[in-house]
Write an enzyme that holds these catalytic residues in place. Sequence first.
Site, PDB file in Angstrom:
ATOM      1  N   GLN A 121      -4.737  -3.893  -2.593  1.00  0.00           N
ATOM      2  CA  GLN A 121      -4.162  -2.836  -3.426  1.00  0.00           C
ATOM      3  C   GLN A 121      -3.896  -3.286  -4.856  1.00  0.00           C
ATOM      4  O   GLN A 121      -3.282  -2.533  -5.617  1.00  0.00           O
ATOM      5  CB  GLN A 121      -2.836  -2.352  -2.812  1.00  0.00           C
ATOM      6  N   ASN A 164       0.804  -1.222   0.000  1.00  0.00           N
ATOM      7  CA  ASN A 164       0.000   0.000   0.000  1.00  0.00           C
ATOM      8  C   ASN A 164       0.840   1.276   0.000  1.00  0.00           C
ATOM      9  O   ASN A 164       0.417   2.296  -0.524  1.00  0.00           O
ATOM     10  CB  ASN A 164      -0.960  -0.003   1.196  1.00  0.00           C
ATOM     11  N   THR A 180     -26.458 -10.318   7.649  1.00  0.00           N
ATOM     12  CA  THR A 180     -27.258 -10.014   6.457  1.00  0.00           C
ATOM     13  C   THR A 180     -26.381  -9.356   5.402  1.00  0.00           C
ATOM     14  O   THR A 180     -25.615  -8.447   5.708  1.00  0.00           O
ATOM     15  CB  THR A 180     -28.428  -9.078   6.840  1.00  0.00           C
ATOM     16  N   CYS A 226       4.716  12.573  11.966  1.00  0.00           N
ATOM     17  CA  CYS A 226       4.703  13.743  12.830  1.00  0.00           C
ATOM     18  C   CYS A 226       3.338  13.895  13.492  1.00  0.00           C
ATOM     19  O   CYS A 226       3.225  14.463  14.557  1.00  0.00           O
ATOM     20  CB  CYS A 226       5.027  14.981  12.027  1.00  0.00           C
ATOM     21  N   SER A 279     -10.860  -5.723  -1.418  1.00  0.00           N
ATOM     22  CA  SER A 279     -11.596  -4.570  -0.921  1.00  0.00           C
ATOM     23  C   SER A 279     -12.252  -3.898  -2.120  1.00  0.00           C
ATOM     24  O   SER A 279     -11.669  -3.864  -3.203  1.00  0.00           O
ATOM     25  CB  SER A 279     -10.600  -3.611  -0.261  1.00  0.00           C
ATOM     26  N   ALA A 280     -13.445  -3.342  -1.940  1.00  0.00           N
ATOM     27  CA  ALA A 280     -14.109  -2.675  -3.069  1.00  0.00           C
ATOM     28  C   ALA A 280     -13.637  -1.236  -3.247  1.00  0.00           C
ATOM     29  O   ALA A 280     -13.472  -0.763  -4.368  1.00  0.00           O
ATOM     30  CB  ALA A 280     -15.629  -2.693  -2.869  1.00  0.00           C
ATOM     31  N   HIS A 281     -13.378  -0.551  -2.117  1.00  0.00           N
ATOM     32  CA  HIS A 281     -13.195   0.907  -2.219  1.00  0.00           C
ATOM     33  C   HIS A 281     -11.830   1.342  -2.739  1.00  0.00           C
ATOM     34  O   HIS A 281     -11.600   2.529  -2.925  1.00  0.00           O
ATOM     35  CB  HIS A 281     -13.508   1.583  -0.882  1.00  0.00           C
TER      36      HIS A 281
END
Lengths: 140, 403
Positions: B182, B154, B242, B327, B202-204
């Site tokens: 990724q 990532n 669900t 930081c 992952s979809a997003h």
Amino acid sequence: MSYSDKVLDHYENPRNVGALEANDASVGTGMVGAPACGDVMKLQIKVNDAGIIEEARFKTYGCGSAIASSSLVTEWVKGKTLDQALAIKNTAIAEELALPPVKIHCSILAEDAIKAAVADYRNKHEVVSAGYAACDPAAA
Amino acid sequence: MPTLPIYLDYSATTPIDPRVAEIMIPYLTEKFGNPASRSHAFGWDADQAVERAREEVAGLVNCDPKEIVWTSGATESDNLAIKGAAQFYKGKGKHLITVRTEHKAVLDPMRELERQGFEVTYLDPEPNGLLDLDKFTAAIRPDTILASVMHVNNEIGVIQDIETIGEICRGKGVLFHVDAAQSTGKAPIDLARLKVDLMSFSAHKTYGPKGIGALYVRRKPRIRLEAQMHGGGHERGMRSGTLATHQIVGMGAAFRIAAEEMATENERIRMLRDKLWAGVSTLDEVHLNGDMQQRVPHNLNASFNFVEGESLMMAIKDLAVSSGSACTSASLEPSYVLKALGRNDELAHSSIRFSIGRFTTEQDIDFAVQLLHKHVGKLRDLSPLWDMHRAGIDLNSVQWAAH
């Protein structure tokens, strides 16, 4: 994270950026922090014969809050005696800049930079006066 | 002039493709049925949509739709794969292998397993971010039950050789889990050929909605898992709850579009990334993090030496990017991924990740390059380290007081 307007102002228009001649007897230089920690501050003060800080300069590697903290202390130390400068506390810096808790270390570093610059100046002068004393025929 | 700020953080998340959003909307309103309702048309319609999406997800990675289990995202998939497999197969052994540059969604379940009495080997990658396969092979023990190696990192975008790692694992009877959060739509995945047993999606990160993901669970040879979420026995008992029909439909559509468009899209994105690197690498003391060849075209991670990453992000606030500087974290520890590559703290603190995506334009890149040139110079003028570097002082020779 979001920054206070004062941090943004100092970050975008940093005051007193630059360097003074480090070898000049009237100049005290303090360098604190470490690159590995993500911040290094270099603060320099120029002290006149009356013992007043008449100029200050800084250079800082670090986040916006570190840059703002060092810019602010260059303004604050000007016109002060060394003892008055040493009385500047990190809490006052943090409060003025509205630093969040994770950025308090930036204000601590700025306070340390003042201490280091004053110590360097005093160190030079003790060495210098000791030097005169050694050459003083009356003392010999 | 591009619209500001410019989004260059596609590895953090992507917008939902408008084509995907359009497909999702009816499932929020009129097609709202529970896919588990077997007794009426509302349920049947929803179930049909879920199964179509399952086929679309399977289509991108070339597996049987029956091997796809819906989850809430890659973090849940990683947890289910790692803890679920470890707990099911603990009778065979209690040793697992992973890499220090994995996502926290892999490292933290591993830590949890250590608390439960398992033993985990954390391998260091080479300085280019890739795993040395000899070192990997040497880490396998008779009691090793599972290895987890991410497909695409990532932070630095490097692509691990999951094909060879899979062969090694299969040969030694070790289960192989891959976090592919990724890589979908960025690097080809062919599960019919790869010897991968479990893979997280992952979809997003691929223009689908947040809150939905999937776990591939191989059927031949069959992989068993201990469920981590108990309830109504959905998803063949592996993940109860669900099903979020609208999210699932969105993930299916997003993965179908990725399958259709990735070849042409990646070429365009590679051109933009190369342009960005050509633009910034003319600056002094800019260091690329991670291998440039074994890397997805979407990622550029570079360290702007002597400039702290967070202050650089503040200066280039018209660009939405991320930094390996920590930081903002209380620990003051910079990126553990860059440190695992052997990058020193200064370079880790000075790193910026640019990730390019479907809606990035050439104007965006031109603007970014121009902005970086302006502000890196300005911040270096402010940096005592830059002065020291220019005066020929080796910063490693200085005694710094850590604070």
